[in-house]
Structure formats: structure tokens, C-alpha cells
Design a protein around this motif. Structure first.
Motif, PDB file in Angstrom:
ATOM      1  N   MET A   1      33.253  53.699  -9.547  1.00  9.79           N
ATOM      2  CA  MET A   1      34.637  54.155  -8.307  1.00  9.79           C
ATOM      3  C   MET A   1      35.459  53.674  -7.397  1.00  9.79           C
ATOM      4  O   MET A   1      36.957  53.731  -7.570  1.00  9.79           O
ATOM      5  N   LYS A   2      35.543  51.581  -7.544  1.00 14.42           N
ATOM      6  CA  LYS A   2      36.181  51.086  -7.175  1.00 14.42           C
ATOM      7  C   LYS A   2      37.753  51.540  -8.180  1.00 14.42           C
ATOM      8  O   LYS A   2      39.202  51.393  -7.927  1.00 14.42           O
ATOM      9  N   GLY A   3      36.750  51.500  -9.537  1.00 16.96           N
ATOM     10  CA  GLY A   3      38.220  50.971 -10.377  1.00 16.96           C
ATOM     11  C   GLY A   3      38.935  52.608 -10.390  1.00 16.96           C
ATOM     12  O   GLY A   3      40.413  53.228 -10.792  1.00 16.96           O
ATOM     13  N   ALA A   4      38.361  53.766 -10.311  1.00 17.08           N
ATOM     14  CA  ALA A   4      39.468  54.949 -10.169  1.00 17.08           C
ATOM     15  C   ALA A   4      39.813  55.038  -8.606  1.00 17.08           C
ATOM     16  O   ALA A   4      41.368  55.467  -8.836  1.00 17.08           O
ATOM     17  N   LEU A   5      39.404  54.449  -7.478  1.00 12.23           N
ATOM     18  CA  LEU A   5      40.622  54.074  -6.481  1.00 12.23           C
ATOM     19  C   LEU A   5      41.324  53.550  -6.926  1.00 12.23           C
ATOM     20  O   LEU A   5      42.810  53.521  -6.263  1.00 12.23           O
ATOM     21  N   ASP A   6      41.340  52.756  -7.515  1.00 15.01           N
ATOM     22  CA  ASP A   6      43.037  51.465  -7.829  1.00 15.01           C
ATOM     23  C   ASP A   6      43.394  52.220  -8.464  1.00 15.01           C
ATOM     24  O   ASP A   6      44.967  52.588  -8.533  1.00 15.01           O
ATOM     25  N   TRP A   7      43.451  53.097 -10.001  1.00 13.27           N
ATOM     26  CA  TRP A   7      43.929  53.859 -10.654  1.00 13.27           C
ATOM     27  C   TRP A   7      44.848  55.008  -9.886  1.00 13.27           C
ATOM     28  O   TRP A   7      45.268  54.638  -9.663  1.00 13.27           O
ATOM     29  N   LEU A   8      44.394  55.391  -8.302  1.00  9.30           N
ATOM     30  CA  LEU A   8      44.813  56.856  -8.047  1.00  9.30           C
ATOM     31  C   LEU A   8      46.277  55.878  -7.343  1.00  9.30           C
ATOM     32  O   LEU A   8      46.773  55.945  -6.677  1.00  9.30           O
ATOM     33  N   THR A  12      49.940  56.567  -6.280  1.00 15.27           N
ATOM     34  CA  THR A  12      50.067  57.213  -5.507  1.00 15.27           C
ATOM     35  C   THR A  12      50.476  56.018  -3.757  1.00 15.27           C
ATOM     36  O   THR A  12      51.060  56.318  -2.944  1.00 15.27           O
ATOM     37  N   GLY A  13      49.335  54.703  -3.446  1.00 12.63           N
ATOM     38  CA  GLY A  13      50.051  54.065  -3.272  1.00 12.63           C
ATOM     39  C   GLY A  13      49.025  54.504  -1.757  1.00 12.63           C
ATOM     40  O   GLY A  13      50.008  54.244  -0.617  1.00 12.63           O
ATOM     41  N   PHE A  14      47.930  54.843  -1.914  1.00 17.29           N
ATOM     42  CA  PHE A  14      47.503  55.358  -1.001  1.00 17.29           C
ATOM     43  C   PHE A  14      47.155  54.951   0.048  1.00 17.29           C
ATOM     44  O   PHE A  14      46.599  54.449   1.073  1.00 17.29           O
ATOM     45  N   ARG A  15      47.065  53.354  -0.301  1.00 18.25           N
ATOM     46  CA  ARG A  15      46.002  52.028   0.225  1.00 18.25           C
ATOM     47  C   ARG A  15      46.491  51.775   1.120  1.00 18.25           C
ATOM     48  O   ARG A  15      46.386  51.715   2.552  1.00 18.25           O
ATOM     49  N   GLN A  16      48.034  51.930   1.355  1.00 23.22           N
ATOM     50  CA  GLN A  16      49.115  51.265   2.230  1.00 23.22           C
ATOM     51  C   GLN A  16      49.311  52.214   2.988  1.00 23.22           C
ATOM     52  O   GLN A  16      49.281  51.939   4.568  1.00 23.22           O
ATOM     53  N   PHE A  22      46.144  53.814   9.724  1.00 22.40           N
ATOM     54  CA  PHE A  22      44.688  53.496  10.895  1.00 22.40           C
ATOM     55  C   PHE A  22      45.025  51.962  11.296  1.00 22.40           C
ATOM     56  O   PHE A  22      43.970  52.087  12.324  1.00 22.40           O
ATOM     57  N   PHE A  23      45.796  51.438  10.775  1.00 21.31           N
ATOM     58  CA  PHE A  23      46.282  50.030  11.708  1.00 21.31           C
ATOM     59  C   PHE A  23      47.201  49.907  11.648  1.00 21.31           C
ATOM     60  O   PHE A  23      47.191  48.693  12.036  1.00 21.31           O
ATOM     61  N   ALA A  24      48.231  50.740  12.524  1.00 18.15           N
ATOM     62  CA  ALA A  24      49.383  50.500  13.472  1.00 18.15           C
ATOM     63  C   ALA A  24      49.186  49.545  14.502  1.00 18.15           C
ATOM     64  O   ALA A  24      47.774  50.154  15.075  1.00 18.15           O
ATOM     65  N   ASN A  25      49.942  49.018  14.399  1.00 16.08           N
ATOM     66  CA  ASN A  25      49.730  47.796  16.190  1.00 16.08           C
ATOM     67  C   ASN A  25      49.795  48.986  17.061  1.00 16.08           C
ATOM     68  O   ASN A  25      51.132  49.055  16.844  1.00 16.08           O
ATOM     69  N   ILE A  26      49.292  48.419  18.027  1.00 18.38           N
ATOM     70  CA  ILE A  26      49.269  48.991  19.416  1.00 18.38           C
ATOM     71  C   ILE A  26      50.034  47.945  20.654  1.00 18.38           C
ATOM     72  O   ILE A  26      49.067  47.252  20.920  1.00 18.38           O
ATOM     73  N   PRO A  27      51.045  47.771  20.800  1.00 15.80           N
ATOM     74  CA  PRO A  27      51.145  46.648  21.411  1.00 15.80           C
ATOM     75  C   PRO A  27      50.764  46.559  23.005  1.00 15.80           C
ATOM     76  O   PRO A  27      50.790  47.926  23.706  1.00 15.80           O
ATOM     77  N   GLY A  28      49.996  46.166  23.353  1.00 16.15           N
ATOM     78  CA  GLY A  28      48.806  46.613  24.951  1.00 16.15           C
ATOM     79  C   GLY A  28      47.876  47.239  24.492  1.00 16.15           C
ATOM     80  O   GLY A  28      47.092  47.292  25.350  1.00 16.15           O
ATOM     81  N   GLY A  29      47.820  47.552  23.424  1.00 17.08           N
ATOM     82  CA  GLY A  29      46.036  47.846  22.954  1.00 17.08           C
ATOM     83  C   GLY A  29      46.181  49.951  23.012  1.00 17.08           C
ATOM     84  O   GLY A  29      47.172  50.467  24.007  1.00 17.08           O
TER      85      GLY A  29
END
Lengths: 601, 184
Positions: A1-8, A12-16, A22-29
Motif C-alpha cells: 500500500m505504502k509503495g503504491a502511495l509513494d509511486w503516486l 503527482t505530489g499529492f502528499r504536499q 489540511f495543515f495550513a496554519n491559521i493565525p490565532g486558531g
């Protein structure tokens, strides 16, 4: 599974991307008010999903647009829900966009370096409003037809290009087939395409600059996931719940109203629609236009809204100084308050306008009636639903009566439509014409000379009232019983739907009544009933009150078979071509109570 | 592709300028092909001549009592709507008012402000537009100077023929203007 995701990920650079999203910073929360952007996206998502499904059910032509929408609304499981979602999302989207705009301006998110993104928000708002306008027309019902016609005419006053633009948009000098193909193409193709392009650029710019966040906050920064994501999800659920409530609210409270979106009667260019109003979020413009006298409406419709829009576009520059920022917030608040004020003036004006209320009520009744007719065994003809109402005695009868008959006659004391008539009554009241009750009134010495029968015509002193007042008035009980049978016999000639049961029940009396008509009572001295008599001087009662009899009578009441020389003011509606044979038939059917009634559930 | 290794031709003056210019022009021409086709189809309504207007029979004199009250009649006339031809399509409506033994005045029911149908109010003796409250006198002229309509109701040519039938030359006019400009 991990191998396939690494391949993708390598390709595509989807992890970035996921990381950025999803992890964009929100100043002040996280905060509730940051959810407005997601709310806009969620509404647009609903519009795309429901819009595509509607598209797969819709047929844009003057013979099929209303018909396909009616089919979806009333004959496809869940069709009302689909239409309702699309309709009410369009209703709340302006609110959500306004909140988003307020949030952006109050939070200062329109300032450098986010100016361009702010402008894309404004363009998006305009695209959404134009989609609402074009979508309003697509069901091709009276409301959408007339309301968008007004909007198109206002477009026509734009100097130089206005008329040309109008002609191109509606596909000719007047509304027709090409209006629908063009509005549909604009609503479902051009504008959504533009919207997607704007959203992609908007999202790209948003990612580039990140969350604006609060300027001074005691709370620490936090990533988007999961705090803000949860808040956004709750807001989306709240929107979905609100929409569902709006769609079923009339069923919940048992109030009169449609399940989902309203569908009026099919558009009819010759049938006025006095209840035409734009959607509520355009009402402020509608009200604004009332204040501009002749030739100045371009100020109200184009120049002043244009100036307001320009100021909003320039906000990033105005807002460079703290006082400019305060001006922007104040200006936007002022625009919304003024718009709200104008809209509420329009609302309360309509609420107190009895003729508008009457028009709305009449429109609802026609919409309900055409639905019944479309559901009838005859159904919607290939030529479209427009003929359903035009050929319906229940709808047209009262209108034709009010226009052509009510200056002399009455119907239950009114003009057929329920209105009081100023002119004095000159001729009989025709409610229940043909029934035993109507005939009994004619043969009642107390009634025959009232204005509801012969009282105001030159027949007042004729043989019939004289017969009733000198003979019938002194009848013995036995003769009165005979008269009842004659009444039943003559009334049976009308073959009224409402009397079918009693006519069948009293068949023997009716046969007897015909004989009494000839002999004992002496009606046949002047009238004929099923037995030709060349010396008859009064109207032929063979088939009296039947459709055929009424049509002939309306064609020419002065025909020797009817009043002949005794005819008073009654025009020969058919022979003089005052009314078409179709209209005469509709009046006859309506007077006889002969129209389609849906079976009671 | 890294930015350092630009092809040599891109830097060499005039020749590359012309290549670039050609690329732009050729792409432009290629893009014109579908764009022009779309443009011509979409602007087709502008190049179409309006349908010739002829008089249509609306009603007969008997339907118009001489009481000075205007009465509304639908106008049915032949109409071509793109691919459909109708023998008698409803193309609008008129208010007819008897002004003499054999004379009739005809007004288009369309409000010249924004195109709604006006109603005749018997109580006020005026035409009232249900949309933006324009008001008109019984002869069609504007009843109030503050009225949003820029002109009175549009009068139409009307003819009473020997047999007592009333014929109207039905036309629509551009909304929102002080002058009567027929809608082409």
C-alpha cells in the motif's frame, strides 16, 4: 500500500497538496466566522450536483420546458426534493456570500497582498447573481417569464449596446424558443464554466497567501485540521438542515404552499401576470427603481449600482489607512442596511397591496388548476401545457363571463370572478342555470319579476311572468306537485353533471312531467319540448340548458327558436363574431358546471 | 526543465522576434475559426429582419359598449418563433376603448417603463402598472409626472371595418424610452 502511495506521490505530489490543504496554519486558531468561505463552496457544490441532475431532466423549449419541470416536480420520486434544493440554495447563497464578504472586509483580508483574490470574490458574486436571474426563467412559468422580461427590458435601457445585448440574449425581438436555449446555455454552461475558472484562481490565490487570521489574538495558531475542519463541517450540516426545512416547511406546519420550489402556470404572453416580482435578493433594486421618474431609471438600475460596485472594487486601495478600513466596513454595512431597508419597504408595500395579494392568490389557483389538468387522464398534449388552461372552462369561464356577460347578468350576485359590479343588473343571475332550483325560482311568483330573472328586462311584462303571477300563484297543492315534475322534466333537458343522480332517480317523474308540460300545466301553449310546433312563440325548451342549446342560444338569442323579436339586449355573440365558437363553448361548459374535476382522494 | 538552459535562438534578436510574432498571429488565426463561428450564430438575431406587421382582427364593435371603459383583448396573429410557425399565437394584448359610434382607440397593454402588463382600475379610472406603479389616464397619457414610465401607453393603429370588426396593427415598442421606437 505504502509503495503504491509513494509511486503516486512521486508522480503527482499529492502528499504536499494534502499537507497544504489540511495543515495550513491559521493565525490565532480556528473560528466559526472563518467557515463562510466553506459555506459558499458547499452551496456551489449543491448547485452543481443538483444542477446536473436537473439538466438531465430538463428540456428547453416553449412546449417542453414547463412540462419537463412539472414532470420532475410531480411525477418523479424525489424530483420535488431536487428542485427544492436547487431553488432554496439559490435563495440562501446571496446571504452566505454577503456574510463572506462582510467577514473578508471586517477581517481586513481584502488588503495587500490579497487584493486580486478579493476582486475574484466580487466577480464570483456577480456570476452567482446572474445565474440566479437566468435560472429564474427556465421553468417557463408565468412568474419567471414576466420577472425576467422586466430585467431584460431594464438591460435594454443601457445606452448604445443595451437593445442589441437584449436581442442577442433573448434570441430575437421577443421571448420565444431561442430565449430558452440561450438562457439555458448561459445558466448551465457559460456561467458555471466561468464560476469554476474563478474558483480555481480564487483557491490558487488563497493557497498562495494562506489564511488571513486575526491580527491580534490571545489564542495560539492552529492548523486547519481538525479544529477548523470540524467547524466547517458543522456549518455545512446546518446549511443542509436549513434547506431541508425550507423545502418541507409547508408540510410540517400544514400551511398552503408547495413541497420544494413553486411552479406557476405555464408562461402565456397574452395573459397578464400582476404578481410578477423579482427574487427577494433583487427586491431592493426593484424598489429602488420606483423612486426614479421617467428617463432617470438608468440612474437607479445602472449608474448608482455601478458606483457602489466600483467603490467596493476599490476597497483594497481605500483600506490602506486605518480610517479607510473603517470607511470600508461602514460603507459595506450601509449598503446592506439600505438594501435590506428597500427590500422590506417592497415587502410591506406588497403585504398591504390588496390587488397584489389578489394577483398572487389567483396565480396560485391557476398553478394548482394546471397541475390538476396535467394529472388528468388527458394529460399534457404534445403542443405543450399552455392549452390546458386556455381550454379549461373552470379557468376561462369566469373570465369570459366577467368580460362579456357581467355588464347585464350576474353569477351569484357577482361578476363570475367574485367581484362586485357597479352597473345595475339588467338580466338574470345565471348561477345554477339549468338546475331545478333555478327553474323553481323562475316559476316562483315572488321571484320571477326580481332582477335575478326577468325583472330588469323588457320581458318583465311578457307572458311568462304573467303566467307565473296569475296562474302559478293560485295553484292547488296537487298542481304544485305537477309543476315539480315539469320542472324536473325541463331541468333534465340540461343534463347537468350535478343533477345526474337525481335525474336518474326521478326518471319516471320526468317522463310524466313531459306529458304534464304539454297538457295539464299548459307550457306547450307557447313553448316546445321534444315535439316540434310551428306556432310556438317562446324559446324552444328541447335540450334547454344543454351544451348544444346554450351554444346555439349564445350564437343568436334572437333566433326564432329562442326569443325571436322579444329578444332584449342580449347580443348575438357568435353570429356577430363577438366571441369565437371556442369561447362560447367555454362559457356554456362553465355555466353548466362541466369541467374536469380530479377524483377526491 | 531548468531555467538556465534557454535555447540559443530565443536570445538572437530579430529572427526570434519574428518567430514569436508569427506564433502569436498564427495562434490567433487558429482561435478565430471557432470563435467567429460562435460569434456569427450568437449575433444572428441582430441581422434578422423583424416580421412584417399587418393588421389583425381583434374583436367587433358589439363587444365594446360605448361607456368609455377600456376593455382588454388578447391579440392572436401568425408568428414564426425560430423553427415553429403558429397560425394564431398570442403575441400580446390591447386595451380597446370606444370613443364614438364607429371610432375606437387602441393601446398596447405593455407598460412602456419595464414591460409589465398594466391593469385598468375602474375605481380610479386609470391604468396602473402592477410592477413599479406607473399610472396612465384613460387615453393612455401619463397620469403623474413622477411616474417611472417615460412615455404614455403606446397607441396602436386601429381600423373599424364595414362589418363592424375591429382590426389592430399590433406592435411592441422599446421600453424605458421617451420616444416610441418599434422593437425590430
Amino acid at each position: 500500500m505504502k509503495g503504491a502511495l509513494d509511486w503516486l506521490d512521486q508522480r503527482t505530489g499529492f502528499r504536499q497538496l494534502v499537507e497544504d490543504l489540511f495543515f495550513a496554519n491559521i493565525p490565532g486558531g480556528s473560528r466559526w466566522r472563518y467557515a463562510t468561505g466553506t459555506a459558499v463552496i458547499f452551496c456551489i457544490f449543491i448547485q452543481f450536483v443538483t444542477g446536473v441532475a436537473l439538466w438531465l431532466s430538463y428540456s428547453p423549449s416553449t412546449q417542453t420546458a414547463w412540462e419537463s419541470v412539472n414532470y420532475l416536480q410531480n411525477h418523479v420520486a424525489g424530483g420535488w426534493m431536487l428542485r427544492g434544493l436547487h431553488h432554496y440554495t439559490a435563495q440562501i447563497l446571496p446571504v452566505v456570500l454577503a456574510l463572506h464578504l462582510m467577514q473578508v472586509v471586517i477581517g481586513g483580508a481584502y488588503k495587500a497582498p490579497r487584493e486580486v483574490n478579493f476582486w475574484f470574490t466580487l466577480l464570483l458574486i456577480q456570476v452567482v447573481l446572474f445565474m440566479a436571474l437566468t435560472g429564474y426563467q427556465l421553468p417557463w412559468d408565468q412568474k419567471g417569464f414576466w420577472a425576467t422580461k422586466v430585467a431584460m427590458n431594464i438591460l435594454g435601457i443601457v445606452p448604445v449596446i443595451g437593445q442589441k445585448l437584449q436581442t442577442i440574449l433573448i434570441g430575437g425581438p421577443d421571448y420565444g424558443q431561442l430565449t430558452l436555449t440561450r438562457f439555458f446555455g448561459i445558466h448551465a454552461g457559460i456561467l458555471p464554466g466561468t464560476l469554476i475558472a474563478l474558483l480555481i484562481i480564487h483557491a490558487y490565490l488563497f493557497r498562495r497567501h494562506g489564511f488571513k487570521g486575526a491580527q491580534s489574538s490571545r489564542k495560539p495558531d492552529a492548523p486547519f485540521w481538525p479544529d477548523q475542519a470540524l467547524r466547517n463541517a458543522v456549518v455545512c450540516l446546518a446549511i443542509a438542515a436549513t434547506l431541508s426545512f425550507l423545502i418541507v416547511r409547508h408540510r410540517l406546519f400544514g400551511t398552503s404552499g408547495p413541497l420544494g420550489a413553486e411552479l406557476g402556470a405555464p408562461a402565456d404572453p397574452s395573459e397578464p401576470y400582476s404578481a410578477a416580482r423579482p427574487e427577494w435578493y433583487f427586491l431592493f433594486l426593484y424598489q429602488f427603481l420606483k423612486y426614479f421618474p421617467a428617463q432617470m431609471e438608468i440612474m437607479g438600475a445602472i449608474i448608482i449600482p455601478g458606483i457602489v460596485m466600483t467603490i467596493i472594487f476599490l476597497m483594497p486601495f481605500i483600506g490602506r489607512s486605518p480610517s479607510g478600513h473603517r470607511f470600508n466596513i461602514g460603507f459595506l454595512a450601509c449598503v446592506f442596511v439600505c438594501a435590506g431597508l428597500l427590500a422590506s419597504i417592497a415587502f410591506s408595500g406588497d403585504a398591504h397591496n390588496s390587488s397584489y395579494q389578489a394577483a398572487v392568490k389567483a396565480a396560485r389557483l391557476e398553478a394548482e388548476r394546471v397541475k390538476q389538468l396535467a394529472d388528468s387522464p388527458t394529460g399534457v398534449p404534445a403542443g405543450g401545457a399552455i392549452t390546458l388552461l386556455r381550454n379549461d372552462p373552470f379557468t376561462q369561464g369566469p373570465k369570459l363571463f366577467a368580460k362579456n356577460c357581467a355588464s347585464c347578468h350576474r353569477y351569484n350576485g357577482h361578476d363570475g370572478l367574485g367581484n362586485f359590479v357597479k352597473d345595475p343588473q339588467h338580466a338574470s343571475d345565471l348561477a345554477d342555470f339549468g338546475s331545478r332550483a333555478w327553474l323553481a325560482g323562475l316559476l316562483d311568483p315572488e321571484c320571477v319579476s326580481s332582477t335575478n330573472y326577468f325583472g330588469a328586462t323588457k320581458l318583465r311584462d311578457g307572458k311568462m311572468p304573467k303566467f307565473v303571477k296569475t296562474k302559478v300563484a293560485h295553484y292547488m297543492p296537487e298542481q304544485k306537485a305537477q309543476l315539480q315534475k315539469v320542472i324536473a322534466a325541463v331541468s333534465a333537458e340540461a343534463q347537468l353533471k350535478s343533477q345526474a343522480l337525481s335525474d336518474a332517480h326521478d326518471a319516471a317523474d320526468i317522463v310524466e312531467g313531459r306529458a304534464l308540460f304539454r297538457d295539464a300545466i299548459g307550457c306547450a301553449d307557447c313553448h316546445q319540448l321534444r315535439e316540434p310546433d310551428e306556432n310556438a312563440t317562446a324559446p324552444d325548451l328541447t335540450g334547454w340548458g344543454s351544451r348544444e342549446w346554450l351554444v346555439k342560444f349564445l350564437n343568436n338569442p334572437a333566433h326564432p327558436n329562442f326569443y325571436g323579436d322579444h329578444n332584449d339586449h342580449m347580443p348575438a355573440f357568435g353570429e356577430k363574431q363577438i366571441l369565437t365558437s371556442q369561447s362560447i363553448g367555454l362559457i356554456a361548459d362553465w355555466l353548466r358546471g362541466d369541467w374536469y374535476e380530479p377524483a377526491k382522494p | 526543465m531548468s531555467m538556465q538552459s534557454q535555447p540559443a535562438s530565443a536570445k538572437s534578436g530579430r529572427r526570434s522576434f519574428f518567430k514569436g510574432a508569427f506564433a502569436v498571429v498564427i495562434t490567433g488565426i487558429a482561435a478565430l475559426v471557432p470563435s467567429l463561428a460562435a460569434f456569427f450564430v450568437l449575433t444572428d438575431p441582430l441581422r434578422r429582419a423583424g416580421e412584417s406587421i399587418s393588421s389583425v382582427r381583434v374583436t367587433s364593435l358589439e363587444a365594446l359598449p360605448n361607456d368609455g371603459v377600456p376593455r382588454k383583448f388578447p391579440v392572436l396573429a401568425p408568428r414564426t418563433d425560430a423553427w415553429n410557425k403558429y397560425a394564431d399565437a398570442p403575441i400580446g394584448a390591447v386595451y380597446l376603448r370606444r370613443t364614438g359610434e364607429r371610432s375606437v382607440e387602441a393601446l398596447n397593454v405593455v407598460c412602456p417603463h419595464a414591460g409589465c402588463f398594466v391593469d385598468f382600475s375602474g375605481e380610479r379610472g386609470q391604468f396602473i402598472c402592477p410592477c413599479h406603479n406607473s399610472s396612465f389616464k384613460v387615453d393612455g397619457s401619463r397620469a403623474a409626472l413622477t411616474s417611472p414610465a417615460a412615455r404614455g401607453l403606446d397607441s396602436l393603429e386601429v381600423e373599424v371595418r364595414a362589418d363592424g370588426s375591429v382590426w389592430v396593427r399590433f406592435e411592441n415598442f422599446e421600453a424605458g424610452r421617451a420616444e416610441k421606437i418599434p422593437v425590430a
